[in-house]
Write an enzyme that holds these catalytic residues in place. Structure first.
Site, PDB file in Angstrom:
ATOM      1  CG  ASP A 137      -1.036  -0.743   2.733  1.00  7.28           C
ATOM      2  OD1 ASP A 137       1.235  -0.308   2.803  1.00  7.28           O
ATOM      3  OD2 ASP A 137      -1.048  -0.268   4.229  1.00  7.28           O
ATOM      4  CG  ASP A 155       1.266   0.240  11.643  1.00  4.59           C
ATOM      5  OD1 ASP A 155       0.609   1.025  12.029  1.00  4.59           O
ATOM      6  OD2 ASP A 155       1.205   1.030  10.408  1.00  4.59           O
TER       7      ASP A 155
END
Length: 881
Positions: A75, A485
């Site tokens: 992404d 993350d």
């Protein structure tokens, strides 16, 4: 668990970092002379500090005509091609530069089965104004080794909601000059008839979509129409050289999700009788049996989804069959991952992509969806039985250091499992993407015999972390990283995957870290957390951690600084003002004189001195962070897009980078504790600054920056305190946005660590060959063999005293001022200021253990005192004989 993607580049863009322009020159102290610049990139070897994965992989595509040819899209981190010989992925979009950083987000990828050398990528990261540029379709005739690009008149969203649906880009299997692209934001369906060179809208296509995750989102992120989401050809309806007659298209519209053309895209109709109330995430055709399989979810994903169905559409009769493996009332997830075994077309598999707890689920049918088995099932709740065995020994951090209670397990089978593919040539091989890695097996058909099969990471080479901060201490581990993350890692060996990310506590994202310069065992990090404190400390160089406490109101990481001796810390958290503490953060006191949200750093020599920056003002504390005073320095960047560092070993010396195109932008230097700053006029833009080991023969530490110098964006190095710069990356190695952090290595000359937004931690070493080995593996003999009035000749012999052969070499040194090489033989050279680098010729790149290679040169300048004091091979010092 990976529920969000870090928007590092977005934050920088919002602050105006990514627009170019001429900076306004303003400084308190006299400006130095313009910097001398070498535009030509010095030869560097670039690698990733291995983490293996770390991000969402929403798409995997196998070529249908050539075995072992597969691609993965990410992404925010580009696209990759599978290399079967090494069982690893090769990055394909590292050439994307700063100005086009959004093109590292890949919304779709298509491999041409008629000509396997051709591959296409639809690129663009955001459809709202976070990404200033439009999307593009990139095309390659050499499997992604090089690309040409066609700009589109609209944006694409590789990191937008719905990015796991697809593929939006598809090549006609019979006429490979024809491609289709499904667009977001109401732009409909697009087609190319010249192999992706030009594109036009298919005006006959009736539905541009209408679904948005959150129509009320004012940012435009969740409120964007997710648009046309997949294209599937029926290869049974065409002949070579003529376009396929039947094409299916999926649309983000819960009432009208699937359309078909039976005249090669001239006209379109909504498929009659289709289910409603869901979005069709995928449409996969089994042309042999005439079945179009569809995976439905009630939302666009990739995080959300509470209900879902699987359907089979009979292409000959128009009959719809609900083939869902569980009743609708029993779903708490949507379906997305969907694949057919091309060797055994009645075999189909699907994923419950949004089943976060206790785990994702994978379903398999060998009778076209009439009956199903699943990857795991409950025996007696909460106990469960798995058909598979997880082996994460190659990426042990995938356990997250967790010890969950049943039915949850670690490592998990996955989450956000929207990519699922069975190798079209090998029914035993399956790959699937998750929010953190690519998993796979080569024993898939064991499933049907109810025999355990092993699932392993198939992710080596695919590096997809967003890097927020970096540190390279003078002792201990060479690299500490703060990551989005997955928190961050301590690398003791850059070539190996660390055993675990930072834990105890785990942060969802680490936003800042620092170590005590005089005591590198003392480390502090801050970050975001679902619960608990937002600060942690280590006394063993980051090997083990313990939680601190938060000051009142702290809600996120912000920035943190450790004093030079490790006895004090200053923290600027989100949600609270700047605070300071002695010891390890058992209590914090508010700092006075500095605004909330300031970026904080420490002096690397004076333990009582800390610095801050906020909205164009520089702040200094000389009492351990208790009180700050605003510097009188003016002309600094007006916004908050600034990163600065104090120079180790010298109290009060600071380098500051940052700015925006509508104001001051560049690199500043202070030698008086920030009272005054001099702007380097030769640096047009700069966004990071870091220090590394001084060059051989030099006294000042090497500077590194991500900057625009003399009109060229790149990673730059200076070995003479910013008087001259060399670009050390090249156009093939740009990695999009590199504005978060950069640091050199204090132990290895020339080594630099670069933070990327989606390609992990990149590190570079001088020279284009392999690592020459340990520091005692080379010996240099340097002799001046002739001299004349304004010049001299020298011969150099370089000996491999190690145990491994070299495949390429690069020898660096610094001359005293006034010497410059005029001509060199038996190699190639570059020189910037006093810094010289000599590299092998093609014929003498290989040097066996015990063997030597020789070169010579003529140079201008006096021969007296011309012998360098030190030499470095690939950044490592050699013995001088």
């Amino acid at each position: 668990m990976r529920r969000t993607r870090v928007l590092t580049a977005v934050l920088a863009l919002a602050a105006g970092l990514l627009a170019g322009g001429s900076p306004a020159l303003a400084a308190d102290a006299p400006a130095p002379a313009p910097a001398a610049v070498s535009k030509a990139a010095h030869t560097y070897t670039w690698r990733n500090a291995r983490i293996d994965g770390g991000g969402f992989v929403p798409g995997i595509v196998f070529n249908r005509s050539e075995p072992d040819l597969a691609y993965a899209r990410t992404d925010i981190g580009g696209a990759y091609r599978w290399q079967e010989s090494t069982q690893s992925w090769i990055p394909l979009l590292d050439s994307v530069g700063w100005d086009d950083w959004g093109h590292t987000g890949v919304v779709s990828i298509a491999s041409d089965s008629a000509d396997p050398d051709r591959v296409y990528a639809a690129v663009g990261t955001y459809t709202n104004d976070w990404d200033p540029g439009n999307g593009a379709v990139m095309r390659s005739a050499d499997r992604g080794a090089s690309w040409r690009k066609t700009a589109l008149p609209f944006k694409l969203g590789g990191n937008m909601p719905g990015r796991g649906m697809g593929e939006r880009l598809a090549v006609d299997p019979h006429d490979n000059d024809v491609l289709y692209l499904g667009a977001p934001s109401g732009h409909g369906l697009w087609r190319s008839t010249d192999a992706g060179v030009t594109w036009s809208q298919v005006t006959s296509f009736p539905n541009p979509g209408n679904y948005a995750e959150d129509p009320d989102d004012e940012s435009g992120y969740a409120s964007d129409n997710q648009g046309v989401v997949w294209v599937t050809f029926d290869e049974s309806t065409g002949t070579a050289g003529s376009p396929a007659r039947t094409v299916y298209v999926g649309v983000a519209d819960k009432e009208n999700a699937v359309y078909r053309s039976t005249d090669a895209g001239a006209t379109w109709e909504r498929l009659a009788g289709q289910p409603t109330g869901y979005l069709a995430h995928k449409g996969v055709l089994d042309a042999e049996n005439g079945h179009l399989y569809l995976a439905y979810s009630d939302t666009g994903g990739p995080y959300d989804g509470g209900k879902g169905r699987l359907y089979r559409y009979a292409t000959a009769t128009g009959t719809w069959t609900d083939i869902s493996p569980v009743a609708e009332a029993d779903t708490y997830f949507g379906f997305s991952g969907l694949t057919v075994d091309r060797q055994n077309p009645g075999t189909v598999m699907a994923t419950a992509y949004s089943s976060w707890w206790p785990d994702t689920q994978i379903f398999r049918s060998t009778d076209s969806g009439a009956t199903w088995t699943q990857a795991w099932r409950y025996t007696s709740y909460p106990e469960r039985e798995n058909r598979y065995v997880m082996d994460v020994s190659s990426s042990p951090w995938l356990t997250w250091g967790a010890n969950p209670s049943p039915p949850e397990q670690t490592p998990k089978l996955g989450w956000m499992t929207e990519a699922l593919e069975i190798d079209p040539f090998d029914p035993d091989r399956m790959m699937y993407g998750t929010g953190a890695t690519v998993y796979g097996t080569e024993e898939l058909t064991n499933w049907d015999d109810d025999t355990p099969f092993t699932i392993r990471p198939m992710v080596r080479g695919l590096e997809e972390t967003a890097v927020l901060d970096l540190a390279s201490p003078p002792s201990g581990a060479p690299l500490l990283s703060a990551l989005g993350d997955i928190g961050g890692f301590r690398h003791t060996d850059l070539t190996k995957v660390p055993s675990m990310m930072f834990t105890q506590p785990n942060f969802t994202s680490t936003t800042s870290l620092d170590f005590a310069e005089a005591d590198p065992g003392t480390v502090v990090r801050v970050g975001h957390a679902d619960s608990g404190p937002h600060v942690a400390f280590s006394t063993d160089n980051g090997a083990n951690w313990f939680a601190g406490t938060d000051p009142s109101g702290a809600s996120g990481g912000g920035t943190v600084a450790a004093s030079a001796d490790g006895g004090r810390f200053v923290w600027s958290p989100e949600g609270a003002g700047v605070h300071h503490t002695t010891g390890f953060g058992t209590s914090w006191s508010a700092s006075r004189g500095i605004p909330a949200g300031a970026v904080v750093e420490s002096d690397r020599e004076d333990p009582e001195t800390f610095y801050g920056f906020k909205s164009g003002r520089f702040y200094v504390s000389r009492d351990g962070g208790a009180t700050f005073e605003a510097s009188q320095a003016t002309g600094l960047p007006a916004g908050d897009s600034v990163r600065f560092k104090a120079l180790p070993g010298t109290a009060g010396e600071i380098w500051l980078a940052g700015g925006a195109s509508d104001g001051p932008y560049g690199l500043w230097h202070s030698t008086d504790f920030g009272k005054t700053f001099s702007k380097l006029p030769g640096v047009e833009e700069a966004d990071t600054v870091g220090f590394g080991k001084a060059a051989p023969g030099a006294s000042y530490q090497t500077l590194f920056t991500s900057a625009r110098i003399d009109g060229v964006r790149g990673i730059y190095r200076s070995t003479d305190a910013g008087a001259s710069w060399v670009r050390i990356n090249d156009d093939a190695h740009q990695w999009g946005w590199t504005g978060a952090a950069v640091t050199g290595d204090p132990r290895v000359f020339g080594r630099v660590y670069v933070a990327t937004n989606g390609r992990g931690v990149i590190y570079g070493d001088p020279g284009g060959g392999t690592d020459p080995g340990p520091s005692d593996a080379c010996e240099v003999t340097y002799r001046v063999t002739n001299a004349w009035g304004d010049g001299f000749q020298a011969d150099v012999r370089l000996t491999n005293t190690g145990t491994a052969a070299w495949d390429g070499w690069s020898l660096a040194w610094s001359f005293p001022d006034g010497r410059r090489i005029a001509h060199l033989w038996n190699g190639t050279h570059t020189q910037s200021g006093t810094s010289v680098t000599v590299r092998n010729a093609d014929w003498n790149r290989a040097v066996a253990p015990g063997a030597s290679v020789a070169f010579g040169f003529t140079a201008s300048g006096p021969s007296a005192g011309a012998t360098p004091a030190a030499f470095a091979l690939g950044g490592r010092e050699c013995t001088v004989k």
